[in-house]
Write an enzyme that holds these catalytic residues in place. Structure first.
Site, PDB file in Angstrom:
ATOM      1  N   ASP A 136       0.878  -1.170   0.000  1.00  0.00           N
ATOM      2  CA  ASP A 136       0.000   0.000   0.000  1.00  0.00           C
ATOM      3  C   ASP A 136       0.918   1.224   0.000  1.00  0.00           C
ATOM      4  OD1 ASP A 136      -2.058   1.802   0.071  1.00  0.00           O
ATOM      5  OD2 ASP A 136      -3.226   0.694   1.546  1.00  0.00           O
TER       6      ASP A 136
HETATM    7  C1  BGC Z   1      -4.989   3.276   0.087  1.00  0.00           C
HETATM    8  C2  BGC Z   1      -5.089   2.268  -1.028  1.00  0.00           C
HETATM    9  C3  BGC Z   1      -4.876   2.953  -2.361  1.00  0.00           C
HETATM   10  C4  BGC Z   1      -3.537   3.658  -2.343  1.00  0.00           C
HETATM   11  C5  BGC Z   1      -3.223   4.346  -3.653  1.00  0.00           C
HETATM   12  C6  BGC Z   1      -3.730   4.117  -0.021  1.00  0.00           C
HETATM   13  O1  BGC Z   1      -3.727   5.141   0.908  1.00  0.00           O
HETATM   14  O2  BGC Z   1      -5.000   2.578   1.326  1.00  0.00           O
HETATM   15  O3  BGC Z   1      -6.352   1.640  -0.988  1.00  0.00           O
HETATM   16  O4  BGC Z   1      -4.934   2.001  -3.398  1.00  0.00           O
HETATM   17  O5  BGC Z   1      -3.565   4.641  -1.314  1.00  0.00           O
HETATM   18  O6  BGC Z   1      -4.059   5.405  -3.893  1.00  0.00           O
END
Ligand code: BGC
Length: 773
Positions: A300
């Site tokens: 993530d």
């Molecule tokens: C979120 C993810 C997301 C990623 C990219 C993160 O903060 O938890 O779900 O895919 O950002 O935007």
């Protein structure tokens, strides 16, 4: 999380917010797909191509393939993304949907970098790209996997022609606590429904195999257990015993893997004290060994760097080592691999074989996707695809199918089109910002007010906001859009608004009261301590109902809210979630009976916040609440939810009969066939979701009181009766036993119920017996 210095999304209309469904007849025919489908490269071909590339790569180029960067200059040295790409030091770019920028970057990768390895462009295509479908919790309420698959196929097509070839979806985290803001992004509380939605979405995004034209590679997230964050606080630690983890939280992930998902996103939080993005047991033993995942893992955002913040890794170098050895192939945005992996290899701490393994899996996905042959979006058809009227229609159908009718006393709904005056009241009744968390090209929708005005061109429609609501702690991108600057109405103004709303209600024949949450009140970093209606909405509700006028309550929200008062005093309540681009239109379609609502709750709806976590598939205690004496219930409140899982009304009524099991006893490897008749007993056509629940009465572990093991949404004309069939086999009967520490089907007695929600009463029973018995 947005540590970029400037807004991560180049396009001003795009925001990190707001997800998905549609007509079975619009479904891409598998035959048509297969006709345009290039043959999937076989494993030997993929391995040969990957090995050949790997053999030519410098260590910097290897690190590049496991580095994902944003579209803006990075780090204290202001490294330009274009330069990094040219030098082969980036394998993927996230957070741009600017097609020209994507094309330019891909050209650099494909023409100017030494090995010409194309880039993956990742974006959160969660419930639509330009045409926005309802948020995932709404889509799950449709209980219609075919529609959901179609919606994600549309989203994938729009993204893919634009150059985005990787979706950071589906989000399949089970959520049993609606305080957690990200409940809006998933399919609710149930592993079976969650698995069906996970499968549908992966197939929608990717098509039958990686490399299907006009599709993207999917990333199932967040692996795993993110929805169990303590206290419902986003990012907080999850403590999940292994039996619960495997029986509940991992099931949707397994479905996504079985559907061929190309990538998995590792979660942020500590899982049983070990951060998910540095968790060897989770990412190697469980994900790859037990679950059979063959693609690659992306962290993530910033999760590799965060291994230090967690108090797990000592420093960024240690964080990189922990991420890689755990099996996180690609570092999203944190530059931790970029700056530390070479040192780790040089010092001998990280064997080159581990780095090669990580790179190999990234390259294999790129080869399987056909990215080397087709690195670009189909820009020539972008306008046509994004403006395809059928896509817009599909969002409307999806919204209609996602709505759940929670109450309808005395046939308050549907409304009659002959109505001459309507008061439309509520702080977001006129808002176009009702697409919810995560959108890409646009977040603007048909408001409820607009939808009603179009439906009733000749009626007098009076709109009053009635008050206001706001997040107490704004999000960074709200500030970018100047929202922080908009002060909340003062208490005095709100009082005046309530008084105006009361007057408008008195002047009208009927009131459509639109309550809920602003779009930024649910989603990431949007946990809430209370499920109460935010702002002055409860007061507004009570004042408007006190006028005695017929009130219809429409809810726009990302989580179950405390509507206990409304559930007693408002005759009609329609849950519309955040309904997407055609939200207002679809709401009007349902309110006026042009469409009969058929959605069902994918979550148990609590009466008050204190009841959470609450879910239907719990175990029994030694003192079940309905027995006399000391029982497992609250001393000051009921334990029963306001609405059970699977619940939803219709403008017609259904009756279930003739529950038949083809055998009363099956072997552990056998399959039981069940059939039931469902009949539309009312005067209008409607859909019923026929649900099958089971319970194992004894065994090596206590089993939930009920577990969903089959469902089908059926359309029935007035008076029509259909026979619905289910089968129960190994997949449905097995569970992971904490005693044997393995998946088992036990030779025990079972109950089976079929009906329209998790309280279904039509009952039968069967046994699983040893083959020799
Ligand atoms: C979120 C993810 C997301 C990623 C990219 C993160 O903060 O938890 O779900 O895919 O950002 O935007």
């Amino acid at each position: 999380m947005f540590p970029f210095t400037e807004s991560p999304i180049a396009c001003p209309v795009a925001r990190r917010m707001n997800m998905f469904a549609a007509l079975p007849l619009l479904l891409l025919a598998p035959a048509a797909l297969l006709a345009q489908q290039p043959a999937a490269p076989d494993d030997a071909h993929v391995a040969a191509r990957v090995d050949s590339l790997l053999g030519q790569m410098t260590i910097e180029e290897k690190i590049g393939q496991i580095t994902q960067i944003g579209p803006s200059p990075i780090g204290p040295d202001n490294l330009k993304p274009e330069d990094l790409i040219r030098e082969g030091r980036a394998g993927s770019v996230l957070w741009t949907i600017d097609s020209a920028q994507i094309k330019k970057m891909q050209e650099i990768a494909v023409n100017e970098s030494r090995l010409k390895i194309p880039l993956l462009f990742g974006f959160d295509v969660i419930h639509g790209y330009k045409n926005v479908f309802p948020v995932p919790i709404g889509m799950a309420s449709s209980w219609d996997p075919a529609m959901v698959e179609h919606a994600q196929a549309i989203a994938a097509e729009e993204a893919s022609v634009s150059g985005v070839n990787w979706s950071f979806g589906p989000m399949v985290d089970i959520a049993r606590d609606p305080r957690w803001g990200r409940i809006v992004e998933g399919a609710g509380e149930d592993p079976y429904l969650g698995a069906a939605m996970a499968r549908a979405q992966v197939l929608g995004f990717q098509g039958p195999q990686l490399g299907t034209p006009h599709h993207v590679v999917a990333s199932v997230k967040h692996f795993a257990g993110y929805g169990a964050a303590e206290g419902g606080r986003d990012y907080d630690a999850s403590y999940i015993p292994e039996e619960l983890f495997r029986n509940v939280y991992l099931r949707p992930f397994q479905a996504a893997i079985d559907a061929g998902v190309g990538t998995v996103m590792s979660a942020y939080m500590d899982l049983n004290d070990v951060p998910a993005s540095g968790n060897v047991w989770l990412l190697r033993d469980v994900l790859r060994h037990d679950m059979g995942f063959r693609g690659f893992v992306i962290s993530d955002a910033w999760a590799v760097a965060s291994l230090k913040v967690h108090g797990f890794a000592r420093d960024p170098e240690d964080a990189a080592w922990r991420g890689l050895t755990a099996g996180v192939n690609m570092d999203m945005g944190s530059e931790t691999y970029l700056h530390n992996v070479a040192k780790l290899v040089e010092s001998g701490r990280l064997p080159m074989t581990v780095l090669d393994e990580m790179v190999r899996e990234v390259l294999a996905v790129k080869v399987r996707m056909g990215l080397f042959e087709h690195p670009y979006g189909d820009l020539a058809s972008k306008d046509k695809v994004l403006n395809d009227p059928e896509h817009r229609t599909a969002t409307r159908v999806a919204a209609q199918r996602s709505m759940v009718l929670l109450r309808n006393e005395g046939g308050a709904l549907p409304l009659k089109k002959a109505v001459r005056s309507v008061a439309v009241i509520g702080p977001i009744a006129d808002s176009a910002d009702i697409t919810g968390s995560w959108t890409a090209e646009t977040n603007s929708a048909v408001s409820v007010l607009e939808g009603l005005r179009k439906k009733l061109p000749n009626a007098r429609i009076e709109f009053v906001r009635g008050g206001d609501m706001q997040r107490l702690y704004p999000l960074p991108w709200d500030a970018d859009e100047g929202k922080k600057a908009t002060p909340l109405m003062s208490a005095e103004e709100m009082n005046r608004e309530v008084a105006k709303a009361v007057q408008a209600a008195k002047r009208a024949e009927i009131v459509v009261l639109v309550l809920g949450e602003r779009a930024n009140m649910s989603g990431e970093a949007a946990s809430r301590v209370s499920l109460a209606l935010p702002g002055n909405q409860q007061r507004l509700l009570e004042a408007v109902v006190a006028t005695g006028k017929p009130v219809v309550l429409v809810l726009l929200n990302g989580r179950p809210l405390d509507i206990s008062w409304a559930a007693e005093h408002v005759p009609a309540i329609l849950e519309a979630w955040y309904p997407g681009s055609e939200g207002g239109t679809a709401i009007a379609d349902v309110l006026f009976g042009e469409v009969n609502p058929g959605g069902k709750l994918p979550v148990t709806w609590p009466r008050v916040t204190g009841q959470v976590p609450i879910y239907y598939n719990h175990n029994l205690t030694h003192a079940p609440e309905d027995e006399p004496g000391f029982t497992s219930r609250y001393a000051d409140f009921v334990t029963a939810p306001l609405y059970p899982f699977g619940f939803g009304l219709s403008y017609t009524t259904f009756a279930f009969s003739n529950l038949q099991l083809d055998q009363k006893s099956i072997s552990p490897t056998g399959t039981l066939h069940i059939s039931v008749d469902v009949e539309n007993r009312g005067g209008v056509a409607g859909d019923e979701v026929v649900q099958l629940y089971i319970h194992q009465r004894a065994g090596s572990a206590s089993r939930p009181v009920r577990e969903l093991k089959g469902f089908q949404r059926v359309a029935l004309a007035p008076g029509e009766k259909k026979t619905v069939r289910f089968s129960l086999g190994n997949d449905e009967l097995k569970f992971w036993s904490p005693q044997t520490r393995a998946w088992v089907v036990e030779t025990e007695e079972f109950d089976a119920w079929v009906g329209g929600d998790s309280k279904a009463t039509l009952h039968s029973e069967f046994k699983v017996t040893a083959a020799t018995e």
